[in-house]
Design an enzyme around this catalytic site. Structure first.
Site, PDB file in Angstrom:
ATOM      1  N   HIS A 191       0.849  -1.194   0.000  1.00 15.57           N
ATOM      2  CA  HIS A 191       0.000   0.000   0.000  1.00 15.57           C
ATOM      3  C   HIS A 191       0.886   1.246   0.000  1.00 15.57           C
ATOM      4  O   HIS A 191       1.956   1.258   0.620  1.00 15.57           O
ATOM      5  CB  HIS A 191      -0.924   0.006   1.218  1.00 15.57           C
ATOM      6  CG  HIS A 191      -1.970   1.071   1.122  1.00 15.57           C
ATOM      7  ND1 HIS A 191      -1.695   2.386   1.427  1.00 15.57           N
ATOM      8  CD2 HIS A 191      -3.256   1.028   0.713  1.00 15.57           C
ATOM      9  CE1 HIS A 191      -2.794   3.106   1.216  1.00 15.57           C
ATOM     10  NE2 HIS A 191      -3.750   2.308   0.786  1.00 15.57           N
ATOM     11  N   GLU A 220      -3.994   1.828  -7.269  1.00 13.65           N
ATOM     12  CA  GLU A 220      -4.372   2.890  -6.343  1.00 13.65           C
ATOM     13  C   GLU A 220      -3.454   4.092  -6.563  1.00 13.65           C
ATOM     14  O   GLU A 220      -2.373   4.167  -5.955  1.00 13.65           O
ATOM     15  CB  GLU A 220      -4.218   2.401  -4.910  1.00 13.65           C
ATOM     16  CG  GLU A 220      -5.074   1.202  -4.583  1.00 13.65           C
ATOM     17  CD  GLU A 220      -5.503   1.226  -3.138  1.00 13.65           C
ATOM     18  OE1 GLU A 220      -6.719   1.182  -2.893  1.00 13.65           O
ATOM     19  OE2 GLU A 220      -4.640   1.332  -2.252  1.00 13.65           O
TER      20      GLU A 220
HETATM   21  P1  PGA Z   1      -9.787   5.678   0.462  1.00 10.02           P
HETATM   22  O1  PGA Z   1      -8.611   4.630   0.702  1.00 10.02           O
HETATM   23  O2  PGA Z   1     -10.887   4.923  -0.246  1.00 10.02           O
HETATM   24  O3  PGA Z   1     -10.177   6.132   1.829  1.00 10.02           O
HETATM   25  O4  PGA Z   1      -9.228   6.759  -0.402  1.00 10.02           O
HETATM   26  C1  PGA Z   1      -8.264   3.764  -0.332  1.00 10.02           C
HETATM   27  C2  PGA Z   1      -7.051   2.952   0.014  1.00 10.02           C
HETATM   28  O5  PGA Z   1      -6.096   3.494   0.607  1.00 10.02           O
HETATM   29  O6  PGA Z   1      -7.014   1.766  -0.304  1.00 10.02           O
END
Ligand code: PGA
Length: 259
Positions: free
Chosen positions: A106, A175
Site C-alpha cells: 500500500h 491505487e
Molecule cells: P480511500 O482509501 O478509499 O479512503 O481513499 C483507499 C485505500 O487506501 O485503499
C-alpha cells in the site's frame, strides 16, 4: 476463481477496535441474510482487511451462515516465518489469526515504512508459500503522473511483485497515490483506463493457459463514482477505504457491483 468474478474489498487501515469491527461484520451478515444468505451478491467476492488485532473476531463474526464467502485478510505481513523482528507479524501468524489474504505494498506503507519493491516481492513469495492470496497495491504519485510516467511506474511495481509469484496469481489493486485518502480525489475513468490496460496485460499461466491477474481500482471510491470506473475495461472490482468503513457503504458497493 470464476473469470467473470468481481471483487469488492475494504482495508480498515489503523481504524476500529475489536468491538467496532465485530459490529461492522454483524451488519454485513444481516445484509447478506436479507439478500438470500449464501446467494447474496452473486458474482462478487467480498473481502475485508481489519487491523491485525481484530482479524480473529471479525473472521468469527463473518462465519455466520450467509457470509462465509467474505474473505478476511491482513494489511501486511513479514517475509520471514518467525524470528527477531520486533513489532512485526509473519504470514503464519496472520494465517493463524484467520487471514486468508494479505495486502502488500500500500502506498502508505511504501511512503512511511520503507516498503520497497524488493520487500514487496519477498512478502509476495512468503504469502504464496503459505497458501494465502496476495493483494498487491501499485500506484503512481501526482508528480509521476504529471511527468507522464504512470504506466511505467505501475508496471515496474507490478512486475516486481508478480516476478516473485511465478505461475501463481495475485490480486492487483491500482491505487493512484493522488487519489487516496482525505486529500485525494477519485480518479476519472479515462485516467484509470490506460494504467489498468497495462496491468491487465500482465498475464500468468498457472497451467490452464494464460489468464489475467484480477485488477481492482482503489482511491476515494464512492457509491456515486464507482459505476464509471467499473465500466473501464479490465477493472475487476474495487478496493475501498473510507466509503466502506461504514457497513452500509460496503453493502451499497456490493449491491452495486453484483447488480
Ligand atoms: P480511500 O482509501 O478509499 O479512503 O481513499 C483507499 C485505500 O487506501 O485503499
Amino acid at each position: 476463481m470464476d473469470a467473470a468474478q468481481r471483487w469488492v474489498g475494504t482495508g480498515w487501515k489503523m481504524t476500529k477496535t475489536r468491538a467496532e469491527g465485530v459490529a461492522w461484520a454483524r451488519a454485513v451478515v444481516r445484509a447478506a441474510a436479507e439478500r438470500g444468505g449464501e446467494s447474496a451478491w452473486p458474482g462478487v467476492q467480498p473481502f475485508v482487511l481489519p487491523p491485525a488485532t481484530a482479524i480473529t473476531q471479525v473472521a468469527e463474526a463473518l462465519r455466520a451462515p450467509g457470509t462465509s464467502r467474505v474473505l478476511v485478510g491482513a494489511q501486511d505481513a513479514h517475509w520471514e516465518d518467525s524470528g527477531a523482528w520486533t513489532g512485526e507479524l509473519s504470514v503464519p501468524q496472520v494465517a493463524d489469526a484467520g487471514a486468508q489474504m494479505v495486502e502488500l505494498g500500500h502506498s502508505e506503507r511504501r511512503e512511511h515504512f520503507a516498503e520497497t519493491d524488493e520487500r514487496v516481492a519477498l512478502k509476495v513469495a512468503a504469502v504464496l508459500r503459505h497458501g494465502l492470496m496476495p493483494l498487491v497495491c501499485v500506484g503512481e504519485t501526482a508528480e509521476q503522473r504529471d511527468a507522464g510516467r504512470s504506466v511505467d511506474v505501475v508496471l515496474t511495481q507490478a512486475r516486481a511483485a508478480l516476478g516473485a509469484a511465478g505461475d501463481r496469481r495475485c490480486v492487483l489493486a491500482y491505487e493512484p497515490v493522488w487519489a487516496i485518502g482525505e486529500r485525494g480525489r477519485e480518479a476519472r475513468p479515462e485516467e484509470v483506463a490506460p494504467v489498468v490496460a497495462a496491468l491487465a496485460g500482465l498475464v500468468v499461466d498457472s497451467g490452464g493457459g494464460p489468464s489475467r491477474n484480477p485488477v481492482l481500482y482503489g482511491g476515494s471510491v464512492t457509491v456515486e463514482g464507482a459505476p464509471g470506473v467499473l465500466e473501464v475495461p479490465g477493472v475487476d472490482g474495487l478496493f475501498v477505504g473510507r466509503t466502506a468503513w461504514r457497513a452500509e457503504g460496503f453493502v451499497a458497493l456490493l449491491d452495486l457491483v453484483s447488480g
